[in-house]
Design an enzyme around this catalytic site. Structure first.
Site, PDB file in Angstrom:
ATOM      1  N   LYS A 284      11.242   9.509  -1.803  1.00  0.00           N
ATOM      2  CA  LYS A 284      10.010   9.518  -1.017  1.00  0.00           C
ATOM      3  C   LYS A 284       9.012   8.515  -1.576  1.00  0.00           C
ATOM      4  O   LYS A 284       9.052   8.209  -2.769  1.00  0.00           O
ATOM      5  CB  LYS A 284       9.363  10.908  -1.101  1.00  0.00           C
ATOM      6  CG  LYS A 284      10.073  11.982  -0.312  1.00  0.00           C
ATOM      7  CD  LYS A 284       9.340  13.306  -0.438  1.00  0.00           C
ATOM      8  CE  LYS A 284      10.040  14.405   0.350  1.00  0.00           C
ATOM      9  NZ  LYS A 284      10.047  14.204   1.803  1.00  0.00           N
ATOM     10  N   ARG A 358      18.078  21.490   5.039  1.00  0.00           N
ATOM     11  CA  ARG A 358      19.137  22.003   5.912  1.00  0.00           C
ATOM     12  C   ARG A 358      20.454  22.144   5.149  1.00  0.00           C
ATOM     13  O   ARG A 358      21.281  22.990   5.483  1.00  0.00           O
ATOM     14  CB  ARG A 358      19.278  21.083   7.141  1.00  0.00           C
ATOM     15  CG  ARG A 358      19.650  19.666   6.817  1.00  0.00           C
ATOM     16  CD  ARG A 358      19.329  18.691   7.957  1.00  0.00           C
ATOM     17  NE  ARG A 358      17.907  18.356   8.015  1.00  0.00           N
ATOM     18  CZ  ARG A 358      17.371  17.540   8.897  1.00  0.00           C
ATOM     19  NH1 ARG A 358      18.128  16.979   9.840  1.00  0.00           N
ATOM     20  NH2 ARG A 358      16.090  17.277   8.882  1.00  0.00           N
TER      21      ARG A 358
HETATM   22  N1  BES Z   1      10.375  18.877   2.595  1.00  0.00           N
HETATM   23  C1  BES Z   1      10.496  17.818   3.510  1.00  0.00           C
HETATM   24  C2  BES Z   1       9.669  18.030   4.782  1.00  0.00           C
HETATM   25  C3  BES Z   1       8.196  17.827   4.648  1.00  0.00           C
HETATM   26  C4  BES Z   1       7.664  16.568   4.548  1.00  0.00           C
HETATM   27  C5  BES Z   1       7.352  18.903   4.717  1.00  0.00           C
HETATM   28  C6  BES Z   1       6.294  16.406   4.466  1.00  0.00           C
HETATM   29  C7  BES Z   1       5.996  18.747   4.664  1.00  0.00           C
HETATM   30  C8  BES Z   1       5.456  17.487   4.530  1.00  0.00           C
HETATM   31  C9  BES Z   1      11.942  17.664   3.920  1.00  0.00           C
HETATM   32  O1  BES Z   1      12.875  17.930   2.948  1.00  0.00           O
HETATM   33  C10 BES Z   1      12.127  16.244   4.328  1.00  0.00           C
HETATM   34  O2  BES Z   1      11.997  15.394   3.487  1.00  0.00           O
HETATM   35  N2  BES Z   1      12.398  16.006   5.603  1.00  0.00           N
HETATM   36  C11 BES Z   1      12.573  14.702   6.106  1.00  0.00           C
HETATM   37  C12 BES Z   1      13.756  14.716   7.033  1.00  0.00           C
HETATM   38  C13 BES Z   1      14.190  13.371   7.477  1.00  0.00           C
HETATM   39  C14 BES Z   1      14.773  12.599   6.304  1.00  0.00           C
HETATM   40  C15 BES Z   1      15.223  13.539   8.563  1.00  0.00           C
HETATM   41  C16 BES Z   1      11.297  14.313   6.849  1.00  0.00           C
HETATM   42  O3  BES Z   1      10.716  15.152   7.511  1.00  0.00           O
HETATM   43  O4  BES Z   1      10.900  13.167   6.737  1.00  0.00           O
HETATM   44 MN    MN Z   2      13.270  16.235   1.760  1.00  0.00          MN
END
Ligand code: BES
Ligand code: MN
Ligand code: ZN
Length: 500
Positions: A284, A358
């Site tokens: 990230k 997931r």
């Molecule tokens: N934990 C995150 C989702 C998230 C991001 C929650 C920001 C709250 C604030 C999750 O694991 C994630 O990183 N999801 C990705 C999925 C994508 C790679 C398909 C996302 O939402 O960007």
């Molecule tokens: Mn994630």
């Protein structure tokens, strides 16, 4: 906080502060009218000066009103009387607590529970008003100070709140509202504490230890923890693929509360417990990455819900399942392109290691089959897309069973901890097709919350299932940064409703 209820005349209450409502424009509530006549119009004379007109958010603190037994009167703006909705009531109660905090009062008597709250063509009963009052005030007074070297003690001096009810016949409803409200508030506080805890302390092992501690404190909760070797035996390659880049071993926590009839099928709550989500190799960006300590808020809500229902001794069978991992990059971390076999036998191509939630949930969902569940609800900070779609006001809800979805939506409406349903149509499923495996773990830019749920839906065919995406609702950012404890109120309400 110590809550009690009382029935009597507001003007005769002997307290450090008496809280009464004022409607727009300078219209006295029933309690305020009683104060006004006991003080020979002192209150209406002050109001004529125009310091407050009754809008929500306004307040006025008055001292030493003649003819009144309490030393202070706190007037709280309640808006237009005819618009007094549940959400206005919540705001009013919250404002009153915040205002009380700024006074020197250590105890107070509140008449706000006497307000008439309208919903459609009905009005809320005493049980609802008092329980909401307890939940909201506890939530407003919540502080997380345990890791500060100084000022660990709570800033709040308020110790005792007396809530007024208009009629003696509502006494027992009021008492149970205080009991239930306190239990739910405790569950919410526990969820917030766990989630606010920093990720160097709150690891998967820490969560497992907290679960065991809960099992020791509450005889009615039975806790088991599976380690990585046990999960490997079960074939949970998908879950383990997320933790393999971390030095922290994954855990699978099960908490069983059996308050119902002997052979009652359980409701299973599955909570995403990623104690820190760096994204893994698909790392990230660094801005606000600290907030990924909240990626275990789903797990925290399962802890909170189970403690609340155990404290309430709810006659129901509930099993909490918490898959918990840390998502880190490293020499042994999953690579984009890796393919793993889930416990269900279905294979997954991991195209993005940041779509890890997931991957742990799917194995936990398959694991839940063994409990022969009446319903399974998973709770997860799953997608940034959900925050874009719904903001911080509603959790996303997706489900394979309409009645279950309806019950959850209603519970959310009742508690003000709301969800909004998104479709789970077949048309979306092809977005997670993979040329190399049974499915990919991402579905492209469009409808990210829905394709995440599509992924989960492939592991929930054997039971009634609902998925709550709490990415937007589980914590607040900015100057109020911190966990909210949502959706504990909604989940507990759903379980209460199932009992009746
Ligand atoms: N934990 C995150 C989702 C998230 C991001 C929650 C920001 C709250 C604030 C999750 O694991 C994630 O990183 N999801 C990705 C999925 C994508 C790679 C398909 C996302 O939402 O960007
Ligand atoms: Mn994630
Ligand atoms: Zn995550």
């Amino acid at each position: 906080m110590d809550f009690t209820i009382k029935c009597g005349n507001p003007e005769k209450q002997r307290s450090a502060c008496l809280v009464v409502g004022l409607f727009e424009t300078r219209r006295l509530s029933t309690a305020a009218k009683a104060i006004d006549s006991a003080s020979k119009k002192h209150l209406s004379n002050i109001l004529k000066r125009g310091d407050i007109n009754g809008k929500i958010g306004q307040s006025l603190l008055l001292h030493d009103i003649p003819g009144i037994s309490s030393s202070r009167i706190l007037l709280i703006g309640c808006g237009k009387e005819k618009d007094l909705s549940p959400s206005h009531y919540r705001k009013i109660v919250k404002n009153s607590i915040n205002k009380l905090k700024t006074t020197g009062a250590t105890e107070a008597v509140s008449c706000l529970t006497e307000l008439n709250i309208k919903t459609g063509d009905d009005s809320k009963d005493e049980y609802w008003k008092i329980r909401q009052f307890v939940e909201i005030s506890q939530s407003t007074l919540y502080e997380f100070n345990q890791l500060k070297s100084k000022n660990k003690k709570p800033k709040n001096k308020l110790r005792k709140l007396v809530l007024m009810i208009p009629e003696r016949k509502d006494f027992s409803a009021g008492e149970s509202a205080i009991k239930d409200g306190t239990a739910i508030a405790n569950g919410v506080s526990l969820a917030r504490d766990l989630a606010n805890m920093p990720p160097n302390i709150c690891t998967p092992s820490y969560l497992a230890d907290q679960a065991k501690k809960l099992g020791r404190a509450q005889k009615s909760i039975k806790v088991t923890v599976l380690d990585e070797a046990a999960m490997k035996k079960l074939g949970m390659e998908s879950l383990l693929s997320v933790s393999q880049g971390s030095r922290q071993p994954a855990k699978l926590i099960t908490m069983e509360y059996k308050g119902g009839k002997k052979d009652e099928k359980p409701v299973v709550l599955v909570g995403k417990g990623v104690t820190f989500d760096t994204g893994g190799i698909s790392i990230k960006p660094s801005a606000a990455m600290d907030e990924m300590k909240f990626d275990m808020c789903g797990a925290a809500s399962v802890f909170g819900t189970i403690t609340a229902i155990a404290e309430m001794r709810l006659p129901i069978h509930v099993i909490g399942v918490v898959p918990t991992v840390e998502n880190m990059p490293g020499g042994e971390a999953t690579r984009p392109g890796d393919i793993y076999t889930s416990m269900s036998g279905q294979t997954i191509e991991v195209l993005n290691t940041d779509a890890e939630g997931r991957l742990i949930l799917c194995d936990a969902l398959t694991y839940s089959e063994r409990f022969d569940p009446a319903a399974v609800i998973d709770i997860a900070t799953l997608t940034g897309a959900c925050v874009v779609a719904l903001g911080k006001h509603a959790s996303g809800l997706l489900s394979n069973h309409d009645p279950l979805a309806r019950e959850i939506l209603d519970a959310g409406e009742n508690t003000g901890d709301r969800a909004w349903r998104l479709p789970l149509w077949d048309e979306y499923q092809s977005q997670i097709d993979s040329p190399f495996a049974d499915m990919a773990n991402i579905g492209g830019r469009e409808a990210g919350t829905i394709t995440a749920a599509c992924f989960l839906s492939r592991f929930t065919k054997k039971f009634h299932w609902a998925h709550l995406d709490i990415a937007g609702t589980a914590w607040l950012t900015g100057k109020n940064k911190g966990a909210t404890g949502r959706p504990v109120p909604m989940l507990v309400q759903y379980l209460i409703d199932r009992c009746s």
